[in-house]
Design a protein around this motif. Structure first.
Motif, short mmCIF file in Angstrom:
data_model
loop_
_atom_site.label_atom_id
_atom_site.label_comp_id
_atom_site.label_asym_id
_atom_site.label_seq_id
_atom_site.Cartn_x
_atom_site.Cartn_y
_atom_site.Cartn_z
N THR A 178 -68.30 16.54 32.36
CA THR A 178 -69.13 16.47 33.56
C THR A 178 -69.55 17.85 34.07
O THR A 178 -70.47 17.96 34.87
CB THR A 178 -68.39 15.74 34.70
OG1 THR A 178 -67.15 16.42 34.97
CG2 THR A 178 -68.10 14.29 34.32
N LYS A 179 -68.86 18.90 33.60
CA LYS A 179 -69.15 20.25 34.09
C LYS A 179 -68.69 21.27 33.07
O LYS A 179 -67.64 21.09 32.44
CB LYS A 179 -68.44 20.49 35.44
CG LYS A 179 -68.69 21.85 36.06
CD LYS A 179 -67.93 21.98 37.38
CE LYS A 179 -68.16 23.34 38.02
NZ LYS A 179 -67.39 23.49 39.29
N ALA A 180 -69.45 22.36 32.91
CA ALA A 180 -69.07 23.46 32.03
C ALA A 180 -69.24 24.78 32.76
O ALA A 180 -70.20 24.95 33.52
CB ALA A 180 -69.91 23.44 30.76
N GLU A 181 -68.31 25.70 32.56
CA GLU A 181 -68.34 26.98 33.24
C GLU A 181 -68.03 28.11 32.26
O GLU A 181 -67.16 27.98 31.41
CB GLU A 181 -67.30 27.04 34.34
CG GLU A 181 -67.39 25.94 35.39
CD GLU A 181 -66.18 25.94 36.29
OE1 GLU A 181 -66.14 26.75 37.24
OE2 GLU A 181 -65.25 25.15 36.02
N ALA A 182 -68.74 29.23 32.40
CA ALA A 182 -68.43 30.46 31.67
C ALA A 182 -67.57 31.32 32.58
O ALA A 182 -67.94 31.63 33.71
CB ALA A 182 -69.71 31.18 31.30
N LEU A 183 -66.39 31.73 32.08
CA LEU A 183 -65.45 32.49 32.90
C LEU A 183 -65.50 33.98 32.61
O LEU A 183 -64.88 34.77 33.31
CB LEU A 183 -64.03 31.97 32.66
CG LEU A 183 -63.80 30.48 32.90
CD1 LEU A 183 -62.35 30.12 32.64
CD2 LEU A 183 -64.20 30.10 34.34
N GLY A 184 -66.23 34.36 31.57
CA GLY A 184 -66.31 35.76 31.19
C GLY A 184 -65.69 35.99 29.82
O GLY A 184 -64.71 35.34 29.45
N GLY A 185 -66.27 36.90 29.05
CA GLY A 185 -65.79 37.14 27.70
C GLY A 185 -65.94 35.90 26.85
O GLY A 185 -66.98 35.25 26.85
N ASP A 186 -64.88 35.55 26.14
CA ASP A 186 -64.90 34.36 25.29
C ASP A 186 -64.25 33.15 25.97
O ASP A 186 -63.96 32.15 25.31
CB ASP A 186 -64.15 34.63 23.98
CG ASP A 186 -64.91 35.59 23.08
OD1 ASP A 186 -66.15 35.62 23.17
OD2 ASP A 186 -64.27 36.32 22.31
N ASP A 187 -64.01 33.25 27.28
CA ASP A 187 -63.28 32.21 28.00
C ASP A 187 -64.23 31.29 28.76
O ASP A 187 -65.15 31.75 29.44
CB ASP A 187 -62.28 32.83 28.97
CG ASP A 187 -61.20 33.61 28.27
OD1 ASP A 187 -60.83 33.21 27.14
OD2 ASP A 187 -60.73 34.63 28.83
N TYR A 188 -63.96 29.99 28.65
CA TYR A 188 -64.79 28.96 29.27
C TYR A 188 -63.90 27.86 29.82
O TYR A 188 -62.71 27.80 29.55
CB TYR A 188 -65.79 28.39 28.26
CG TYR A 188 -66.72 29.46 27.74
CD1 TYR A 188 -67.94 29.71 28.36
CD2 TYR A 188 -66.37 30.23 26.64
CE1 TYR A 188 -68.78 30.71 27.90
CE2 TYR A 188 -67.20 31.24 26.17
CZ TYR A 188 -68.40 31.47 26.82
OH TYR A 188 -69.22 32.47 26.37
#
Length: 205
Positions: free
Chosen positions: A116-126
């Motif tokens: 239902t939701k996707a987020e980019a956290l920075g670098g290769d982390d999601y």
């Protein structure tokens, strides 16, 4: 689901935190992918008798990824797991897990996840959030992901890969069976650790 932190050629990474910050290299990953079960694992870890961990997984599952390289937050994922394929390395234990004490596989043959939701956290982390359905009960699940890269295999398949981890309380999905220990505590932990190691192949036109 935003698995876009790394270039195909292994050069410097490009972080996709917003649609406007997306590198042109990331657009090349846009498309639909099918999870390759032969090179993927969906596993879990449960505490047993308060002293050790029992590891298991599922041998039969299907899934799809829809990756949007221009706006990673619009990416989505689905997963369907055949519960009768549970495997902990012990036939008696696997048989018990399929009964009414646990997964009731005759009545509820599948476990599903719909993002239902996707987020980019920075670098290769999601991070991806979605609806996990077990025993007919649907509740939210959040999975932390690490993008492992993209490559073309020797057979010409374009692949993306990632690792994921999450934790659930099985009681929230109605998995409440347990047995008390004479020394205190219970036989099976309520907290279950989930782990994913996924390779997905781009669908061809």
């Amino acid at each position: 689901m935003g698995f876009f932190g790394r270039k195909n050629d292994g050069a410097a990474t490009a972080t996709a935190t917003t649609a406007t910050a997306v590198s042109p290299d990331l657009a090349a990953l846009t498309g639909e992918y099918t999870i390759d079960p032969a090179h993927s694992t969906i596993g879990f870890v449960a505490r047993h008798a308060m002293v050790t961990n029992v590891k298991g997984g599922f041998q039969d599952f299907t899934g799809t990824l829809r990756l949007d390289g221009s706006d990673p937050s619009r990416s989505t994922a689905t997963l369907d797991v055949v519960m009768d394929s549970i495997d902990t390395g012990n036939a008696d234990r696997d048989g018990h897990l399929k009964t009414a004490d646990f997964f009731k596989t005759d009545e509820f043959p599948a476990m599903t996840f719909r993002s239902t939701k996707a987020e980019a956290l920075g670098g290769d982390d999601y991070r991806i959030t979605g609806d996990l359905t077990i025993l007919g009960t649907t509740k939210p699940l959040t999975i932390d992901l690490e993008f492992n890269g993209a490559a073309t295999d020797p057979f010409g398949n374009e692949r993306v890969g990632f690792e994921g981890k999450a934790e659930i309380l099985r009681s929230e999905w109605g998995l409440t069976w347990n047995a008390a220990l004479e020394t205190g505590g219970v036989l099976v932990s309520d907290k279950i650790k989930l782990n994913f190691d996924i390779s997905a192949i781009r669908k061809t036109a």
